[in-house]
Design a protein around this motif. Sequence first.
Motif, mmCIF file in Angstrom:
data_model
loop_
_atom_site.group_PDB
_atom_site.id
_atom_site.type_symbol
_atom_site.label_atom_id
_atom_site.label_comp_id
_atom_site.label_asym_id
_atom_site.label_seq_id
_atom_site.Cartn_x
_atom_site.Cartn_y
_atom_site.Cartn_z
ATOM 1 N N ALA A 102 36.391 36.381 32.217
ATOM 2 C CA ALA A 102 36.469 37.309 33.345
ATOM 3 C C ALA A 102 35.265 37.146 34.269
ATOM 4 O O ALA A 102 35.396 37.177 35.500
ATOM 5 C CB ALA A 102 36.557 38.746 32.839
ATOM 6 N N THR A 105 35.765 34.039 36.329
ATOM 7 C CA THR A 105 36.788 34.241 37.364
ATOM 8 C C THR A 105 36.245 35.064 38.521
ATOM 9 O O THR A 105 36.474 34.754 39.695
ATOM 10 C CB THR A 105 38.016 34.932 36.747
ATOM 11 N N PRO A 111 39.995 38.067 42.510
ATOM 12 C CA PRO A 111 41.408 38.167 42.146
ATOM 13 C C PRO A 111 42.013 39.559 42.286
ATOM 14 O O PRO A 111 43.216 39.733 42.186
ATOM 15 C CB PRO A 111 41.413 37.724 40.684
ATOM 16 N N TRP A 114 44.409 43.410 39.538
ATOM 17 C CA TRP A 114 45.248 42.940 38.427
ATOM 18 C C TRP A 114 44.410 42.321 37.314
ATOM 19 O O TRP A 114 44.737 42.488 36.135
ATOM 20 C CB TRP A 114 46.288 41.944 38.926
ATOM 21 N N LEU A 115 43.355 41.602 37.686
ATOM 22 C CA LEU A 115 42.507 40.988 36.664
ATOM 23 C C LEU A 115 41.839 42.056 35.803
ATOM 24 O O LEU A 115 41.789 41.932 34.574
ATOM 25 C CB LEU A 115 41.449 40.106 37.314
#
Length: 411
Positions: A102, A105, A111, A114-115
Amino acid sequence: MTASAATARTAPAARPAHRDGNVLRWLTAYTASLLGDSVYFVALGFAAAKAAPPAQVGLVMAAGAVPRAVLMLGGGVIADRFGPRLVVIGSDTVRCALILAAAGTLALASPGLWLLVAVALAFGVVDALFMPAVGALPPRITTPDQLARLQGLRALTVRLGTVVGPPAGGLAMGLGGAAAAFGVAGLLFATSVPLLLSTRIAPQPAVERAPAARELRDGLRYVRRHRLVGPLVLSGALCELGLVGPLNVGMVLLADERGWGAAGYGWIIAAFGAGAAAGALLLAVRGRIRRAGAVQIGTLLAGAAAVGSIGVARSLAAAAALALLAGLVCGVCGGLAAALIQTATAPAYLGRVTSVMSLTGFGLAPLAYPLFATATGAVGPSPVFLASAAVAALGGAFTLLLPAVRTAELP
């Protein structure tokens, strides 16, 4: 239980738990994992606040609680089937990989919400495995005569995590944003894994395999029928349901109603935390307490009375003094209850018994939050504090009538 297993569980410890290098390695690993938890929740909350309105932030923060509550009992079955050591190391490794992924990312892209929801849900699933297993470990890393001392040390570790973790998460957020905070949490989980691997843990006793649903039913039946474990688990559930509202919601509402503000709330919570740390330290230093069952009942009743009295206190000083007392006796009560339960529980059932206890504290007790807040809005904090304390006191009142609990002793 075999003769060798019985001997292992009753043999005196070679050294006190606080001087045992093996125990201290486990406590260090547990501390790193708890700090990782605290930093993760701070990072999740602030990252959600930057990406969504307040209502959606609440949904993100609550997302992990759903799989944790639903799967917690199953996590106890898995801990008993495969052994808590394997489950704890595996789940901590997965948590490390998840949070570091995470972090990566978030560092490379944005993102969106939603992540964060996906991470919260996955973390909740892993937590449902981790919590019963880590709770079942203390009897496997020390002997029964040191369990009370180890529970005191564990409670001190929990207090350290709640004091140090959130500021560390906030600092990481301020310096490097959500990616940095998630990275710090992942590194803390990574620190705990090799320490867990180097900790000597007694092997899982051989048990007959059965379908998971049957093992779960057997575990629940074991809790219900045990003369000491069953009443103490029920007593703990009533205590949690009664005190979680005043301690986690009520203090805020009380400070606001009395005009003490955020600073007053901080003093009350700090006093309770200091008292709980002192109670845990008392257990860690003292070790065995004579007439443990009677003392556990007495401290539960005293803690419930002290928390209820906070709601009728008219001065901040009185509320803080009562919070200090409540934390002290609740710290002793909780450690003794855990030590008595784990000493009495057969090794093959430790994971399932721990999962039932964890489900109450982390799955059912938070349901009291909206009820407590609604009742406080209708009639004010004082009567609701007293009513909640009465629910908690029931946990001590009925065990007072049971000789198996009242006369229970630690080894």
